[in-house]
Enzyme design. Structure first.
Site, PDB file in Angstrom:
ATOM      1  N   CYS A 116       0.815  -1.230   0.000  1.00 46.74           N
ATOM      2  CA  CYS A 116       0.000   0.000   0.000  1.00 46.74           C
ATOM      3  C   CYS A 116       0.842   1.270   0.000  1.00 46.74           C
ATOM      4  O   CYS A 116       0.322   2.352  -0.255  1.00 46.74           O
ATOM      5  CB  CYS A 116      -0.948  -0.011   1.188  1.00 46.74           C
ATOM      6  SG  CYS A 116      -2.154  -1.328   1.072  1.00 46.74           S
ATOM      7  N   HIS A 256      -3.299   7.307   2.405  1.00 47.97           N
ATOM      8  CA  HIS A 256      -3.693   5.999   1.873  1.00 47.97           C
ATOM      9  C   HIS A 256      -5.064   5.656   2.449  1.00 47.97           C
ATOM     10  O   HIS A 256      -5.342   5.918   3.625  1.00 47.97           O
ATOM     11  CB  HIS A 256      -2.659   4.950   2.290  1.00 47.97           C
ATOM     12  CG  HIS A 256      -3.073   3.552   1.998  1.00 47.97           C
ATOM     13  ND1 HIS A 256      -3.496   3.154   0.749  1.00 47.97           N
ATOM     14  CD2 HIS A 256      -3.155   2.447   2.796  1.00 47.97           C
ATOM     15  CE1 HIS A 256      -3.810   1.872   0.795  1.00 47.97           C
ATOM     16  NE2 HIS A 256      -3.617   1.420   2.016  1.00 47.97           N
ATOM     17  N   ASN A 286     -10.092   0.089  -0.446  1.00 49.94           N
ATOM     18  CA  ASN A 286      -8.626   0.141  -0.473  1.00 49.94           C
ATOM     19  C   ASN A 286      -8.127  -0.439  -1.802  1.00 49.94           C
ATOM     20  O   ASN A 286      -8.178  -1.650  -2.011  1.00 49.94           O
ATOM     21  CB  ASN A 286      -8.089  -0.667   0.715  1.00 49.94           C
ATOM     22  CG  ASN A 286      -6.572  -0.649   0.811  1.00 49.94           C
ATOM     23  OD1 ASN A 286      -5.891  -0.190  -0.101  1.00 49.94           O
ATOM     24  ND2 ASN A 286      -6.059  -1.161   1.910  1.00 49.94           N
TER      25      ASN A 286
HETATM   26  O1  UT7 Z   1      -3.837  -1.093   3.470  1.00 49.91           O
HETATM   27  C1  UT7 Z   1      -2.914  -1.941   4.061  1.00 49.91           C
HETATM   28  C2  UT7 Z   1      -2.929  -1.868   5.538  1.00 49.91           C
HETATM   29  N1  UT7 Z   1      -4.166  -2.391   6.042  1.00 49.91           N
HETATM   30  C3  UT7 Z   1      -4.795  -1.736   7.008  1.00 49.91           C
HETATM   31  O2  UT7 Z   1      -4.387  -0.668   7.391  1.00 49.91           O
HETATM   32  C4  UT7 Z   1      -6.015  -2.397   7.596  1.00 49.91           C
HETATM   33  C5  UT7 Z   1      -5.911  -2.423   9.086  1.00 49.91           C
HETATM   34  N2  UT7 Z   1      -6.991  -3.147   9.735  1.00 49.91           N
HETATM   35  C6  UT7 Z   1      -8.278  -2.757   9.707  1.00 49.91           C
HETATM   36  O3  UT7 Z   1      -8.641  -1.834   9.013  1.00 49.91           O
HETATM   37  C7  UT7 Z   1      -9.243  -3.453  10.634  1.00 49.91           C
HETATM   38  O4  UT7 Z   1      -8.529  -4.257  11.531  1.00 49.91           O
HETATM   39  C8  UT7 Z   1     -10.317  -4.319   9.922  1.00 49.91           C
HETATM   40  C9  UT7 Z   1     -11.292  -3.425   9.188  1.00 49.91           C
HETATM   41  C10 UT7 Z   1      -9.651  -5.272   8.968  1.00 49.91           C
HETATM   42  C11 UT7 Z   1     -11.111  -5.111  10.957  1.00 49.91           C
HETATM   43  O5  UT7 Z   1     -11.674  -4.232  11.906  1.00 49.91           O
HETATM   44  P1  UT7 Z   1     -11.488  -4.468  13.479  1.00 49.91           P
HETATM   45  O6  UT7 Z   1     -12.212  -3.391  14.140  1.00 49.91           O
HETATM   46  O7  UT7 Z   1     -10.008  -4.575  13.740  1.00 49.91           O
HETATM   47  O8  UT7 Z   1     -12.235  -5.823  13.689  1.00 49.91           O
HETATM   48  P2  UT7 Z   1     -11.687  -7.196  14.302  1.00 49.91           P
HETATM   49  O9  UT7 Z   1     -10.884  -7.915  13.295  1.00 49.91           O
HETATM   50  O10 UT7 Z   1     -11.096  -6.925  15.644  1.00 49.91           O
HETATM   51  O11 UT7 Z   1     -13.035  -7.948  14.521  1.00 49.91           O
HETATM   52  C12 UT7 Z   1     -14.034  -7.504  15.467  1.00 49.91           C
HETATM   53  C13 UT7 Z   1     -15.231  -8.411  15.377  1.00 49.91           C
HETATM   54  C14 UT7 Z   1     -14.898  -9.894  15.445  1.00 49.91           C
HETATM   55  O12 UT7 Z   1     -15.943 -10.561  16.115  1.00 49.91           O
HETATM   56  P3  UT7 Z   1     -15.810 -10.950  17.669  1.00 49.91           P
HETATM   57  O13 UT7 Z   1     -14.598 -11.842  17.751  1.00 49.91           O
HETATM   58  O14 UT7 Z   1     -15.618  -9.645  18.390  1.00 49.91           O
HETATM   59  O15 UT7 Z   1     -17.088 -11.630  17.949  1.00 49.91           O
HETATM   60  C15 UT7 Z   1     -14.893 -10.312  13.999  1.00 49.91           C
HETATM   61  O16 UT7 Z   1     -15.181 -11.670  13.827  1.00 49.91           O
HETATM   62  O17 UT7 Z   1     -15.899  -8.205  14.117  1.00 49.91           O
HETATM   63  C16 UT7 Z   1     -15.999  -9.458  13.435  1.00 49.91           C
HETATM   64  N3  UT7 Z   1     -15.858  -9.198  12.007  1.00 49.91           N
HETATM   65  C17 UT7 Z   1     -16.879  -8.873  11.209  1.00 49.91           C
HETATM   66  N4  UT7 Z   1     -18.180  -8.734  11.447  1.00 49.91           N
HETATM   67  C18 UT7 Z   1     -18.964  -8.386  10.406  1.00 49.91           C
HETATM   68  C19 UT7 Z   1     -14.705  -9.207  11.279  1.00 49.91           C
HETATM   69  N5  UT7 Z   1     -14.985  -8.884   9.993  1.00 49.91           N
HETATM   70  C20 UT7 Z   1     -16.308  -8.688   9.937  1.00 49.91           C
HETATM   71  C21 UT7 Z   1     -17.180  -8.322   8.890  1.00 49.91           C
HETATM   72  N6  UT7 Z   1     -18.508  -8.186   9.177  1.00 49.91           N
HETATM   73  N7  UT7 Z   1     -16.770  -8.104   7.618  1.00 49.91           N
END
Ligand code: UT7
Length: 329
Positions: A116, A256, A286
């Site tokens: 990225c 980004h 993204n």
């Molecule tokens: O561009 C390159 C660099 N990349 C980045 O900068 C991306 C960095 N990361 C992120 O943007 C975020 O971590 C994500 C958007 C990928 C995920 O968001 P998050 O707030 O970190 O969510 P998480 O992975 O901690 O998941 C929270 C909860 C989980 O459920 P439990 O365990 O709390 O019950 C996940 O299973 O949300 C759940 N979850 C979803 N729910 C609905 C994960 N993905 C989804 C989804 N829809 N698509």
């Protein structure tokens, strides 16, 4: 004679027509519009549909439009740097394929892979050829067909990424406008958290690697988020400090587009208000190397000669960085 700076003298972009909405994703994986919007800021992304279409096919209209805007022919390009993590093939470089498709018969070129942060690495690299006097017209393309490496049953990645491509032309400027400073970083210890494992020399494609899904982008979102939010904000603050810039000096932050929350945290750290931040993540998601040139393209009409811009990115590698430039037209 004053120092030669490398200035952006034209910008253009291309996004495919097909719109993948949060509603459509709801029918594909266990997710919902409210979760995606509140956690990422994304409402829709573009997908390049159609047999035989690759990253270079998005670059062709982007670059043809750019050349038209600048009023030059493809044969005047001297160097093409193609920043991408989704090259058409492992080799030859997509820069070569693009050169052939647009008729850039006098250019040499290569691909640059910094995930990225690719576009920041690309314009910093391209600028060296201008500043040294070696070249007068360097094309830097940032584009990815992320849909080619996304597992559309993995809700943690498929909601984020989209396809798109942008390009800029770098030319010499003796008025002191253009790229002024850049800070670029790499930390390979981040590789387990964001990667595509398969298809390289470590895991050449086999039935087994395909069964394991090694050809898909993998991301441990939470870990990447923590590194991204800290490092992107730190590096943007660092470049402001070392160039003695205050928030009021800056016309635009061009971040980004990985996650609206990361963008907001970076702007907040810099003391920059929302109306000075380029944000189109809600429409494109993204697009990896494409995000920053696509922003410049969409905001081009609002940019004024002399505007001070800070570009900032974080991505797989890990790679991250920030660029301070002044707009030259
Ligand atoms: O561009 C390159 C660099 N990349 C980045 O900068 C991306 C960095 N990361 C992120 O943007 C975020 O971590 C994500 C958007 C990928 C995920 O968001 P998050 O707030 O970190 O969510 P998480 O992975 O901690 O998941 C929270 C909860 C989980 O459920 P439990 O365990 O709390 O019950 C996940 O299973 O949300 C759940 N979850 C979803 N729910 C609905 C994960 N993905 C989804 C989804 N829809 N698509």
């Amino acid at each position: 004679m004053s120092k030669i700076h490398a200035a952006i003298t034209a910008v253009n972009g291309y996004v495919p027509d097909y719109i993948l909405t949060n509603a459509e994703l709801e029918s594909m994986v266990d997710t919902n519009d409210e979760w995606i919007t509140s956690r990422t800021g994304i409402k829709e992304r573009r997908i390049l549909k159609g047999e035989g279409l690759a990253t270079s096919d998005m670059a062709v209209p982007a670059v043809k439009g750019l050349l038209e805007k600048r009023g030059i022919g493809a044969d005047e390009l001297e160097l093409i740097i193609f920043c991408t993590s989704t090259p058409d093939m492992l080799f030859p470089a997509t820069a070569n394929i693009l050169a052939d498709k647009i008729g850039a018969v006098n250019a040499w070129g290569y691909d640059l892979q910094a995930a990225c942060s690719g576009f920041l690495f690309g314009i910093t690299t391209g600028a060296q050829f201008i500043e040294s006097g070696r070249h007068k017209k360097v094309l830097v393309v940032g584009g990815d067909k992320m849909s080619s490496v996304i597992n559309y049953t993995d809700r943690s990645t498929c909601i984020i990424f989209g396809d798109g491509c942008g390009a800029v032309l770098l030319e010499p400027n003796e008025e002191g406008l253009g790229l002024i400073d850049s800070i670029l970083k790499t930390d390979g210890s981040g590789s387990p958290y964001l990667n595509i494992k398969g298809g390289g020399s470590l895991h050449p494609a086999t039935h087994e690697t395909v069964d394991l899904g090694y050809h898909y982008a993998f991301q441990e979102g939470k870990t990447v988020f923590k590194f991204a939010v800290t490092n992107m904000a730190n590096v943007a603050a660092e470049i402001m400090e070392r160039n003695e810039l205050t928030a009021s000096d800056i016309a635009w932050l061009v971040p980004h587009q990985a996650n609206k929350r990361i963008i907001d945290a970076t702007a907040e750290r810099m003391g920059i208000s929302q109306e000075k931040v380029m944000i189109n993540i809600q429409r494109y998601g993204n697009t990896t190397s494409g995000t920053i040139p696509l922003c410049l393209w969409e905001w081009e009409k609002q940019l004024k000669k002399g505007d001070k811009l800070i570009l900032a990115a974080f991505g797989g590698g890990f790679t991250w960085g920030s660029i301070y430039l002044t707009w030259a037209y």
